[in-house]
Design an enzyme around this catalytic site. Structure first.
Site, short mmCIF file in Angstrom:
data_model
loop_
_atom_site.label_atom_id
_atom_site.label_comp_id
_atom_site.label_asym_id
_atom_site.label_seq_id
_atom_site.Cartn_x
_atom_site.Cartn_y
_atom_site.Cartn_z
N GLU A 71 -7.01 1.88 -2.74
CA GLU A 71 -5.58 1.94 -3.06
C GLU A 71 -5.03 0.54 -3.31
O GLU A 71 -3.99 0.37 -3.93
CB GLU A 71 -4.86 2.59 -1.88
CG GLU A 71 -3.44 3.03 -2.16
CD GLU A 71 -2.92 3.90 -1.02
OE1 GLU A 71 -1.87 3.54 -0.46
OE2 GLU A 71 -3.57 4.91 -0.69
N PHE A 127 0.85 -1.18 0.00
CA PHE A 127 0.00 0.00 0.00
C PHE A 127 0.88 1.23 0.00
O PHE A 127 2.05 1.19 0.42
CB PHE A 127 -0.91 0.01 1.24
CG PHE A 127 -2.38 -0.10 0.89
CD1 PHE A 127 -2.92 -1.28 0.44
CD2 PHE A 127 -3.23 0.98 1.05
CE1 PHE A 127 -4.26 -1.39 0.13
CE2 PHE A 127 -4.57 0.89 0.75
CZ PHE A 127 -5.10 -0.29 0.28
N GLN A 146 -7.74 14.47 3.98
CA GLN A 146 -7.15 13.66 2.92
C GLN A 146 -8.11 13.54 1.74
O GLN A 146 -9.29 13.20 1.92
CB GLN A 146 -6.83 12.26 3.44
CG GLN A 146 -6.17 11.38 2.40
CD GLN A 146 -5.65 10.10 3.02
OE1 GLN A 146 -6.38 9.12 3.13
NE2 GLN A 146 -4.40 10.11 3.45
N ARG A 198 -2.65 10.71 6.35
CA ARG A 198 -2.74 9.31 6.79
C ARG A 198 -2.26 8.36 5.69
O ARG A 198 -2.59 8.53 4.52
CB ARG A 198 -4.18 8.97 7.16
CG ARG A 198 -4.37 7.49 7.51
CD ARG A 198 -5.79 7.20 7.94
NE ARG A 198 -6.78 7.33 6.88
CZ ARG A 198 -6.99 6.43 5.92
NH1 ARG A 198 -6.25 5.33 5.84
NH2 ARG A 198 -7.94 6.63 5.02
N HIS A 210 -11.89 12.24 1.45
CA HIS A 210 -11.96 10.87 1.93
C HIS A 210 -11.88 10.74 3.45
O HIS A 210 -12.60 9.94 4.04
CB HIS A 210 -10.82 10.07 1.29
CG HIS A 210 -10.76 8.63 1.66
ND1 HIS A 210 -11.80 7.76 1.39
CD2 HIS A 210 -9.81 7.89 2.28
CE1 HIS A 210 -11.48 6.54 1.82
NE2 HIS A 210 -10.29 6.60 2.37
N GLU A 245 -11.98 7.69 13.55
CA GLU A 245 -11.78 8.89 12.74
C GLU A 245 -12.22 10.17 13.44
O GLU A 245 -11.72 11.25 13.15
CB GLU A 245 -12.53 8.76 11.40
CG GLU A 245 -12.15 9.83 10.39
CD GLU A 245 -12.77 9.61 9.02
OE1 GLU A 245 -12.66 10.51 8.17
OE2 GLU A 245 -13.36 8.53 8.79
N HIS A 304 -8.61 11.29 -1.29
CA HIS A 304 -8.16 10.00 -1.82
C HIS A 304 -7.93 10.15 -3.32
O HIS A 304 -8.75 10.73 -4.03
CB HIS A 304 -9.21 8.93 -1.56
CG HIS A 304 -8.69 7.54 -1.70
ND1 HIS A 304 -8.35 6.99 -2.93
CD2 HIS A 304 -8.42 6.58 -0.78
CE1 HIS A 304 -7.92 5.76 -2.75
NE2 HIS A 304 -7.95 5.48 -1.45
N ARG A 330 -0.74 9.25 -0.21
CA ARG A 330 -1.97 9.69 -0.87
C ARG A 330 -1.96 11.17 -1.26
O ARG A 330 -2.46 11.55 -2.31
CB ARG A 330 -3.18 9.38 0.01
CG ARG A 330 -3.52 7.91 0.02
CD ARG A 330 -4.69 7.60 0.91
NE ARG A 330 -5.03 6.19 0.84
CZ ARG A 330 -5.95 5.60 1.58
NH1 ARG A 330 -6.62 6.31 2.47
NH2 ARG A 330 -6.20 4.32 1.45
N LEU A 334 -15.42 5.29 -3.80
CA LEU A 334 -14.02 4.94 -3.57
C LEU A 334 -13.56 3.76 -4.42
O LEU A 334 -14.24 2.74 -4.53
CB LEU A 334 -13.83 4.59 -2.09
CG LEU A 334 -12.43 4.11 -1.67
CD1 LEU A 334 -11.41 5.23 -1.84
CD2 LEU A 334 -12.45 3.62 -0.23
#
Length: 590
Positions: A255, A119, A240, A394, A353, A383, A242, A286, A252
């Protein structure tokens, strides 16, 4: 309106990954535990997490928690607290194995061990090369996680209150938290949940933006409740985006697609990430990938008739691999883009995201004021909380790890505190009176603002003024605009005054929470005069002292936004880990 009172040892608001993990600790300790949720627990937003949960198990190649810690500190652009990051990375293997023992159906290697995929930003040997660290259940990891932990809670006799909207914290004159007020959506009944321990696991607030991967339930309820109760919100300027949301839909695309070998391409078919991150390429962090994509689009190399997206290409992968490792992604492509990713690339754009900021906590899950003053009876995880392990950005699959580690930690700390004998204090009715007054205002408002139109104005303001790239003049104008929206939120009107499943009322109450998050974000972002992680300003200069616009001399500190007067204060980043040497500042590159 009137209210009733119900007593519990602990009340948890939110039934996603963090809330369910905390509830396991409390219920299995024999404590009477209530979990409130707007939706059935297995429909919480954790269900949308696709790619995996990070842990340095080393099942496919050598790995170490210290490498994971280094990657997380680097990914945070050094704004993460290194004590909390060490705690999370050290605990990762333990909580993943526990989850497996709860019945989590992880994918397996041929030798029977948990399958792991690479990742973005996760590297071996302190940044040497990408490492397989993310433990996955195909591309439905969050879905599997919720089911495993919900079943464990059923076994432990956790009491669930499904389709309930939490309204406000009950906080007494000494600052201690005594529970929450909440509304039963089915009947409109208001109940004060009187508890010795209150844990917020309410998730993020991505729906303050117009384009988001977040579910419609992600309205920042815990953050709004905390802000109204006098708790500051930490680091809310860091959001963030994404890299891979479906163009035009925002849904989404994990990743994990790039982890399995997916490649981002521009209109020329070029693998453009080689220019921006020569080492990590498509598996850079990201924020790096999102900015690279926006740069490609802004410079005219986007795809489609409007040149407003890029392509995510996995057509070179074996179709059998796609059907085994990414079946949900193929389904999403077909449903939301009319594209079969086996045959043609997916159109993708960066989409809001995840919030890196939230309710300030320590790594024990306790909510704290200032530097370390603990708010008695109040805990937060997931979160909605800011430990801070994600800092300014992140890393992928650290979110599910966050849920497990700090959900468990908050639960453990609450159990310890309650076993020491913390009793129910007399219920502070003044806090409840404020809730009832807020409901009465909404029920009696005449000639007020339309909830839908006001929410849409807020979302468009956030998208325009606080997106992937941020500009000084837009941020200043954004503060003015969002405060105007806040004035409208204070006078919203609903036409339907009924009690049974009145979703107009629920949406108005959610908007009360969203606007607190929006104000915190815009005001904190305008004030931070540097670029760091996901917060990138056009007026932050790249010099020897400020690499890529990051100003460690003046801005290596956490923001705390107070609702009272929109006041900002700051506190130091914790650079000292628990047991290892500090990971020293340096320019962040992939």
């Amino acid at each position: 309106m009137t209210y009733t009172v119900r007593k519990f040892d602990a009340v948890i608001v939110g039934a996603g990954g963090a809330g369910l993990r905390a509830a396991i600790q409390l219920s299995e300790a024999g404590l009477k535990t209530a979990v409130l949720s707007k939706v059935f627990p297995t429909r919480s937003h954790t269900v949308a997490a696709q790619g995996g949960v990070a842990a340095s198990l080393g099942n496919s190649e050598e790995d170490h928690w210290h490498w994971h810690m280094y990657d997380t500190v680097k990914g945070s652009d050094w704004l993460g607290d290194q004590d909390a990051i060490e705690f999370m990375c050290r605990k990762a293997n333990e909580v993943v194995v526990e989850l497996e023992h709860y019945g989590m159906p992880f994918d397996r290697l041929d030798n029977g061990k948990i399958y792991q995929r690479p990742f973005g930003g996760h590297m071996s040997n302190f940044g040497e090369k990408p490492v397989r660290r993310s433990c996955a259940a195909a591309d439905r990891t969050g879905h599997a996680m919720l089911h495993a932990m919900y079943q464990r809670n059923v076994k432990a006799n956790t009491q669930f209150f499904v389709e309930w909207q939490a309204l406000d914290l009950i906080r007494d004159d000494e600052g201690d938290v005594q529970g929450v007020t909440a509304m039963d959506m089915e009947t409109g009944e208001v109940v004060a949940f009187h508890a010795r321990a209150t844990i917020f696991a309410t998730g993020g607030a991505g729906r303050i933006f117009h384009s988001s991967t977040n579910a419609f339930i992600n309205t920042g309820d815990g953050l709004g409740m905390a802000a109204r109760a006098g708790i500051p919100l930490e680091d809310m300027e860091f959001w963030q985006f994404h890299p891979t949301g479906v163009a035009g839909a925002g849904v989404l695309i994990t990743e994990g697609v790039r982890g399995e070998g997916g490649i981002l391409r521009n209109s020329s078919g070029e693998r453009f990430m080689e220019r921006y991150a020569p080492n990590a390429k498509d598996l850079a962090s990201r924020d790096v990938v999102s900015r690279a994509m926006v740069t490609e689009i802004n410079e005219g190399r986007g795809c489609g008739p409007n040149k407003d997206f890029v392509l995510l290409d996995i057509t070179h992968l074996d179709p059998a691999t796609i059907m085994k490792r990414l079946p949900g992604i193929r389904e999403i492509g077909l449903q939301f883009a009319s594209v079969d990713c086996i045959k043609e690339p997916l159109p993708v754009v960066p989409t809001c995201h995840y919030q890196m900021g939230g309710i300030p906590t320590n790594y024990h899950g306790q909510v704290v004021l200032g530097t370390d003053q603990v708010v008695n009876g109040f805990y937060a995880a997931g979160e909605c909380a800011c430990a801070s392990v994600h800092g300014a950005n992140r890393l992928g699959t650290n979110s599910l790890l966050d849920l497990l580690v700090f959900g468990k930690s908050a639960g453990e700390t609450a159990v310890e505190d309650l076993q020491k004998g913390r009793a129910h204090k007399p219920l502070h009715t003044a806090s409840i009176d404020k809730t009832m007054a807020r409901l009465d205002r909404l029920n009696n408002q005449k000639g007020g603002a339309n909830v839908h139109e006001t929410r849409l104005t807020m979302q468009r303001t956030m998208q325009k003024h606080a997106g992937v790239f941020r500009f000084s003049d837009l941020l200043k104008a954004g503060v003015t605009e969002i405060l105007k929206v806040a004035d409208d939120v204070a006078r919203t009107e609903i036409k339907d005054k009924s009690k049974i499943f009145n979703m107009a009322r629920i949406e108005a109450l959610e908007l009360d929470n969203q606007i607190e998050v929006a104000k915190a974000t815009m005001i904190s972002a305008e004030a931070r005069k540097e670029s760091r992680g996901a917060h990138v300003r056009d007026d932050a200069l790249d010099t020897a002292e400020t690499p890529d616009g990051r100003d460690d001399k003046n801005w290596l500190k956490h923001t705390l936004w107070h609702r009272d007067g929109n006041r900002l204060e700051y506190k130091a980043v914790k650079m000292k880990p628990l047991s290892v040497d500090t990971i020293e500042l340096k320019k962040r590159a992939y």
